[in-house]
Design a protein around this motif. Sequence first.
Motif, PDB file in Angstrom:
ATOM      1  N   ALA A   1       8.166  11.084   5.042  1.00 56.57           N
ATOM      2  CA  ALA A   1       8.961  11.477   3.873  1.00 56.57           C
ATOM      3  C   ALA A   1       9.813  10.323   3.357  1.00 56.57           C
ATOM      4  CB  ALA A   1       9.846  12.674   4.217  1.00 56.57           C
ATOM      5  N   GLN A   2      10.041   9.311   4.187  1.00 52.67           N
ATOM      6  CA  GLN A   2      10.822   8.143   3.771  1.00 52.67           C
ATOM      7  C   GLN A   2       9.984   7.108   3.023  1.00 52.67           C
ATOM      8  OE1 GLN A   2      14.182   8.179   4.136  1.00 52.67           O
ATOM      9  NE2 GLN A   2      13.736  10.226   4.876  1.00 52.67           N
ATOM     10  N   LEU A   3       8.675   7.301   3.002  1.00 54.90           N
ATOM     11  CA  LEU A   3       7.789   6.387   2.274  1.00 54.90           C
ATOM     12  C   LEU A   3       7.879   6.676   0.780  1.00 54.90           C
ATOM     13  CD1 LEU A   3       4.676   6.621   4.614  1.00 54.90           C
ATOM     14  CD2 LEU A   3       6.307   4.727   4.463  1.00 54.90           C
ATOM     15  N   PRO A   4       7.516   5.706  -0.054  1.00 51.12           N
ATOM     16  CA  PRO A   4       7.551   5.950  -1.498  1.00 51.12           C
ATOM     17  C   PRO A   4       6.661   7.138  -1.871  1.00 51.12           C
ATOM     18  CG  PRO A   4       7.144   3.621  -1.037  1.00 51.12           C
ATOM     19  CD  PRO A   4       7.070   4.354   0.276  1.00 51.12           C
ATOM     20  N   SER A   5       7.087   7.905  -2.871  1.00 49.91           N
ATOM     21  CA  SER A   5       6.354   9.120  -3.251  1.00 49.91           C
ATOM     22  C   SER A   5       4.926   8.810  -3.681  1.00 49.91           C
ATOM     23  CB  SER A   5       7.101   9.869  -4.351  1.00 49.91           C
ATOM     24  OG  SER A   5       7.241   9.042  -5.485  1.00 49.91           O
ATOM     25  N   TRP A   6       4.674   7.641  -4.262  1.00 52.35           N
ATOM     26  CA  TRP A   6       3.325   7.304  -4.715  1.00 52.35           C
ATOM     27  C   TRP A   6       2.399   6.942  -3.555  1.00 52.35           C
ATOM     28  CZ3 TRP A   6       1.716   2.356  -3.685  1.00 52.35           C
ATOM     29  CH2 TRP A   6       2.709   1.401  -3.449  1.00 52.35           C
ATOM     30  N   VAL A   7       2.957   6.685  -2.368  1.00 52.15           N
ATOM     31  CA  VAL A   7       2.157   6.331  -1.200  1.00 52.15           C
ATOM     32  C   VAL A   7       1.787   7.579  -0.390  1.00 52.15           C
ATOM     33  CG1 VAL A   7       2.242   5.139   1.039  1.00 52.15           C
ATOM     34  CG2 VAL A   7       3.095   4.007  -1.003  1.00 52.15           C
ATOM     35  N   ARG A   8       2.709   8.515  -0.300  1.00 48.66           N
ATOM     36  CA  ARG A   8       2.554   9.679   0.593  1.00 48.66           C
ATOM     37  C   ARG A   8       1.221  10.406   0.478  1.00 48.66           C
ATOM     38  NH1 ARG A   8       7.970  12.188  -0.977  1.00 48.66           N
ATOM     39  NH2 ARG A   8       9.031  10.197  -1.003  1.00 48.66           N
ATOM     40  N   PRO A   9       0.690  10.654  -0.725  1.00 47.93           N
ATOM     41  CA  PRO A   9      -0.582  11.392  -0.783  1.00 47.93           C
ATOM     42  C   PRO A   9      -1.756  10.652  -0.139  1.00 47.93           C
ATOM     43  CG  PRO A   9       0.450  11.295  -2.954  1.00 47.93           C
ATOM     44  CD  PRO A   9       1.235  10.396  -2.051  1.00 47.93           C
ATOM     45  N   TYR A  10      -1.624   9.361   0.071  1.00 47.20           N
ATOM     46  CA  TYR A  10      -2.733   8.560   0.587  1.00 47.20           C
ATOM     47  C   TYR A  10      -2.608   8.239   2.076  1.00 47.20           C
ATOM     48  CZ  TYR A  10      -3.299   8.125  -4.395  1.00 47.20           C
ATOM     49  OH  TYR A  10      -3.443   8.424  -5.726  1.00 47.20           O
ATOM     50  N   VAL A  11      -1.539   8.671   2.708  1.00 47.04           N
ATOM     51  CA  VAL A  11      -1.326   8.378   4.124  1.00 47.04           C
ATOM     52  C   VAL A  11      -2.305   9.189   4.959  1.00 47.04           C
ATOM     53  CG1 VAL A  11       0.304   8.571   6.056  1.00 47.04           C
ATOM     54  CG2 VAL A  11       1.109   7.785   3.825  1.00 47.04           C
ATOM     55  N   ARG A  12      -2.961   8.511   5.872  1.00 44.59           N
ATOM     56  CA  ARG A  12      -3.886   9.149   6.812  1.00 44.59           C
ATOM     57  C   ARG A  12      -3.448   8.789   8.225  1.00 44.59           C
ATOM     58  NH1 ARG A  12      -4.557  11.029   2.751  1.00 44.59           N
ATOM     59  NH2 ARG A  12      -6.303  10.973   1.337  1.00 44.59           N
TER      60      ARG A  12
ATOM     61  N   LEU B   1       0.366   1.311   9.244  1.00 45.75           N
ATOM     62  CA  LEU B   1       1.653   1.631   9.859  1.00 45.75           C
ATOM     63  C   LEU B   1       1.344   2.021  11.307  1.00 45.75           C
ATOM     64  CD1 LEU B   1       3.029   3.748   6.894  1.00 45.75           C
ATOM     65  CD2 LEU B   1       3.578   1.359   7.432  1.00 45.75           C
ATOM     66  N   CYS B   2       1.308   1.022  12.164  1.00 49.54           N
ATOM     67  CA  CYS B   2       0.845   1.202  13.549  1.00 49.54           C
ATOM     68  C   CYS B   2       2.012   1.560  14.467  1.00 49.54           C
ATOM     69  CB  CYS B   2       0.145  -0.055  14.034  1.00 49.54           C
ATOM     70  SG  CYS B   2      -1.280  -0.486  13.036  1.00 49.54           S
ATOM     71  N   ASP B   3       2.587   2.700  14.213  1.00 48.26           N
ATOM     72  CA  ASP B   3       3.714   3.170  15.010  1.00 48.26           C
ATOM     73  C   ASP B   3       3.607   4.686  15.091  1.00 48.26           C
ATOM     74  OD1 ASP B   3       6.393   4.162  15.670  1.00 48.26           O
ATOM     75  OD2 ASP B   3       7.034   2.081  15.399  1.00 48.26           O
ATOM     76  N   HIS B   4       3.687   5.214  16.271  1.00 49.17           N
ATOM     77  CA  HIS B   4       3.521   6.662  16.464  1.00 49.17           C
ATOM     78  C   HIS B   4       4.534   7.476  15.669  1.00 49.17           C
ATOM     79  CE1 HIS B   4       7.014   7.286  19.138  1.00 49.17           C
ATOM     80  NE2 HIS B   4       6.802   6.021  19.451  1.00 49.17           N
ATOM     81  N   ARG B   5       5.674   6.882  15.307  1.00 40.79           N
ATOM     82  CA  ARG B   5       6.693   7.626  14.565  1.00 40.79           C
ATOM     83  C   ARG B   5       6.211   8.058  13.187  1.00 40.79           C
ATOM     84  NH1 ARG B   5      11.310   3.428  16.274  1.00 40.79           N
ATOM     85  NH2 ARG B   5       9.496   2.108  15.977  1.00 40.79           N
ATOM     86  N   PHE B   6       5.222   7.357  12.624  1.00 37.92           N
ATOM     87  CA  PHE B   6       4.721   7.728  11.300  1.00 37.92           C
ATOM     88  C   PHE B   6       3.837   8.971  11.337  1.00 37.92           C
ATOM     89  CE2 PHE B   6       6.106   3.428  10.400  1.00 37.92           C
ATOM     90  CZ  PHE B   6       6.831   3.664   9.241  1.00 37.92           C
ATOM     91  N   LYS B   7       3.595   9.513  12.512  1.00 42.86           N
ATOM     92  CA  LYS B   7       2.915  10.803  12.593  1.00 42.86           C
ATOM     93  C   LYS B   7       3.852  11.932  12.165  1.00 42.86           C
ATOM     94  CE  LYS B   7      -0.800  10.378  15.894  1.00 42.86           C
ATOM     95  NZ  LYS B   7      -1.367  10.954  17.118  1.00 42.86           N
ATOM     96  N   SER B   8       5.155  11.708  12.287  1.00 45.29           N
ATOM     97  CA  SER B   8       6.118  12.758  11.940  1.00 45.29           C
ATOM     98  C   SER B   8       6.302  12.841  10.425  1.00 45.29           C
ATOM     99  CB  SER B   8       7.468  12.501  12.620  1.00 45.29           C
ATOM    100  OG  SER B   8       8.252  11.616  11.856  1.00 45.29           O
ATOM    101  N   THR B   9       6.471  14.063   9.958  1.00 46.43           N
ATOM    102  CA  THR B   9       6.678  14.257   8.520  1.00 46.43           C
ATOM    103  C   THR B   9       7.995  13.645   8.071  1.00 46.43           C
ATOM    104  OG1 THR B   9       7.236  16.514   9.173  1.00 46.43           O
ATOM    105  CG2 THR B   9       5.238  16.234   7.924  1.00 46.43           C
ATOM    106  N   ASP B  10       8.993  13.603   8.954  1.00 45.17           N
ATOM    107  CA  ASP B  10      10.282  12.998   8.585  1.00 45.17           C
ATOM    108  C   ASP B  10      10.111  11.522   8.253  1.00 45.17           C
ATOM    109  OD1 ASP B  10      11.605  15.386   8.927  1.00 45.17           O
ATOM    110  OD2 ASP B  10      12.391  14.884  10.910  1.00 45.17           O
ATOM    111  N   ALA B  11       9.366  10.805   9.077  1.00 46.74           N
ATOM    112  CA  ALA B  11       9.152   9.373   8.839  1.00 46.74           C
ATOM    113  C   ALA B  11       8.317   9.156   7.580  1.00 46.74           C
ATOM    114  CB  ALA B  11       8.473   8.718  10.038  1.00 46.74           C
TER     115      ALA B  11
END
Length: 115
Positions: free
Chosen positions: A71-82, A59-69
């Motif tokens: 939080a819109q990802l699937p719950s099963w993905v969130r723990p693996y986001v770096r 996810l090559c977009d600076h907006r994905f650094k925010s917790t709001d963005a």
Amino acid sequence: MDPRVILKMQYLDEMCRKKTPGVQYLSGQNWYRQQASRAVNQAIGRVIRHRDDYGAIFLCDHRFKSTDARAQLPSWVRPYVRTYDNFGNVVRDVAQFFRVAQKLVSGSSRRVHFE
């Protein structure tokens, strides 16, 4: 800058300003974010289709650094986001991920198809 998107956002903003009793509208910006999140989540679903799939999603977009963005990802993905500030670290971690995944797959009897 799609004219249909602009008109939809303007319409929703106008409906929010009217404040019709008993009716609640998303603002144009909130609707746009919702549409973007839906598109991202559909793309993620094309990489990981079932529990035996694995892959790296960038996810090559600076907006994905925010917790709001995030939080819109699937719950099963969130723990693996770096998040990374250095591309070299991304390459190192992704290479390590695929080395481990390849060992796990080659240890099982299933065939792997790489696209």
